[in-house]
Motif scaffolding. Structure first.
Motif, short mmCIF file in Angstrom:
data_model
loop_
_atom_site.label_atom_id
_atom_site.label_comp_id
_atom_site.label_asym_id
_atom_site.label_seq_id
_atom_site.Cartn_x
_atom_site.Cartn_y
_atom_site.Cartn_z
N LYS A 96 0.82 -1.21 0.00
CA LYS A 96 0.00 0.00 0.00
C LYS A 96 0.85 1.26 0.00
CE LYS A 96 -4.20 -1.76 2.11
NZ LYS A 96 -5.08 -1.71 3.29
N ARG A 97 2.11 1.14 0.42
CA ARG A 97 2.98 2.31 0.54
C ARG A 97 3.48 2.83 -0.80
NH1 ARG A 97 6.32 -0.61 4.56
NH2 ARG A 97 4.88 -0.85 6.26
N SER A 98 3.60 1.95 -1.80
CA SER A 98 4.18 2.38 -3.08
C SER A 98 3.46 1.72 -4.24
CB SER A 98 5.67 2.01 -3.12
OG SER A 98 6.18 2.23 -4.41
N LYS A 99 2.85 2.57 -5.05
CA LYS A 99 2.15 2.08 -6.24
C LYS A 99 3.14 1.43 -7.21
CE LYS A 99 -0.75 3.55 -10.05
NZ LYS A 99 -1.42 4.63 -10.73
N VAL A 100 4.32 2.00 -7.35
CA VAL A 100 5.33 1.45 -8.28
C VAL A 100 5.76 0.06 -7.83
CG1 VAL A 100 7.66 1.77 -9.19
CG2 VAL A 100 6.12 3.73 -9.00
N VAL A 101 6.03 -0.09 -6.54
CA VAL A 101 6.42 -1.41 -6.01
C VAL A 101 5.28 -2.40 -6.22
CG1 VAL A 101 7.00 -2.69 -3.90
CG2 VAL A 101 8.11 -0.50 -4.37
N ALA A 102 4.05 -1.97 -5.93
CA ALA A 102 2.89 -2.84 -6.08
C ALA A 102 2.73 -3.29 -7.54
CB ALA A 102 1.62 -2.13 -5.60
N GLU A 103 2.87 -2.38 -8.48
CA GLU A 103 2.73 -2.75 -9.89
C GLU A 103 3.85 -3.70 -10.32
OE1 GLU A 103 2.55 1.10 -11.73
OE2 GLU A 103 0.38 1.26 -11.42
N ASN A 104 5.06 -3.48 -9.82
CA ASN A 104 6.17 -4.39 -10.13
C ASN A 104 5.93 -5.79 -9.56
OD1 ASN A 104 7.62 -2.50 -11.63
ND2 ASN A 104 8.78 -1.80 -9.84
N ARG A 105 5.42 -5.84 -8.32
CA ARG A 105 5.12 -7.14 -7.71
C ARG A 105 4.03 -7.84 -8.50
NH1 ARG A 105 8.95 -6.26 -6.50
NH2 ARG A 105 9.93 -5.78 -4.55
N TRP A 106 3.03 -7.08 -8.95
CA TRP A 106 1.96 -7.68 -9.74
C TRP A 106 2.55 -8.34 -10.98
CZ3 TRP A 106 -0.15 -7.68 -14.57
CH2 TRP A 106 -1.39 -8.29 -14.72
N ASP A 107 3.42 -7.63 -11.69
CA ASP A 107 4.06 -8.18 -12.89
C ASP A 107 4.84 -9.46 -12.56
OD1 ASP A 107 3.09 -6.11 -14.51
OD2 ASP A 107 4.92 -4.92 -14.28
N GLU A 108 5.62 -9.41 -11.49
CA GLU A 108 6.43 -10.57 -11.09
C GLU A 108 5.55 -11.77 -10.73
OE1 GLU A 108 8.90 -9.25 -7.86
OE2 GLU A 108 9.82 -7.68 -9.09
N TRP A 109 4.52 -11.51 -9.92
CA TRP A 109 3.66 -12.60 -9.47
C TRP A 109 2.82 -13.17 -10.61
CZ3 TRP A 109 1.86 -9.68 -4.47
CH2 TRP A 109 2.89 -9.72 -3.53
#
Length: 158
Positions: A15-28
Motif C-alpha cells: 500500500k505504501r508504493s504504487k510502483v512497487v505494487a505494480e512491479n510485484r503484480w508483474d512478477e507474481w
C-alpha cells in the motif's frame, strides 16, 4: 466475500508504493503463468491469488481507475478463475468470474466509468461467464446478467 492471499505485512508494504505494487503484480503474474503452464496448480493459485488481491488494492486506491489497473484486475481474476477450474473448485471459479464482472459493471455505472473505454473488458468478462455457465449446463442462470450487461453497454458505450 473477498478472498485474501496476502499476509497483512505484505498488504501494508504494498500500500505504501504504487510502483512497487505494480512491479510485484508483474512478477507474481509471470510466476503464476509459469506455474500454470507447468500444471503446478498450488503454486499458480498462490501467485495468481496474490496478483488478484493486489490488483484489487491498486484499483481501490485510485479515485479515477486507470485502464491498466482495470486490465490487471480482469486478467488476474480470469487467470485465477481458470486455475480454480483446473483444481475442480468450480464455486471459487464462479466467485472470481462474478467478482470481476460485477466490478466492471459497477465501474460502468459510476461517474468515473463515463470516461473509460470499458466495452471490450465487459464483453470479455461476459464471454468468460458464459463459457463457465455453459460448461455447468446453467446457461439460463446467466440470462438476466446478459440482459443487464447488454443494456448497460448500450446505454453507456454508444
Amino acid at each position: 466475500m473477498a478472498m485474501q492471499f496476502l499476509c497483512s505485512a505484505h498488504r501494508q508494504q504494498l500500500k505504501r508504493s504504487k510502483v512497487v505494487a505494480e512491479n510485484r503484480w508483474d512478477e507474481w503474474m509471470e510466476a503464476g503463468r509459469e506455474a500454470f503452464a507447468q500444471r503446478d496448480w498450488q503454486s499458480a493459485l498462490k501467485y495468481l491469488g496474490c496478483s488478484f488481491e493486489l490488483s484489487e488494492m491498486l484499483l481501490s486506491n485510485e479515485d479515477l481507475p486507470s485502464l491498466s489497473n482495470i486490465d490487471r484486475y480482469m486478467v488476474s481474476g480470469h487467470f485465477l478463475a481458470e486455475c480454480f477450474a483446473r483444481c475442480h473448485e468450480n464455486c471459487l471459479q464462479r466467485h472470481c468470474l462474478l467478482a470481476v464482472h460485477h466490478h466492471l459493471l459497477k465501474l460502468l455505472r459510476s461517474p468515473q466509468g463515463l470516461g473509460l473505454s470499458l466495452q471490450r473488458n465487459v464483453e470479455i468478462s461476459l464471454q468468460m461467464l458464459a463459457r463457465h455457465y455453459e460448461a455447468a449446463g446453467e446457461e439460463e442462470t446467466l440470462h438476466a446478467c446478459y440482459q443487464e450487461t447488454t443494456r448497460l453497454l448500450k446505454h453507456r458505450c454508444h
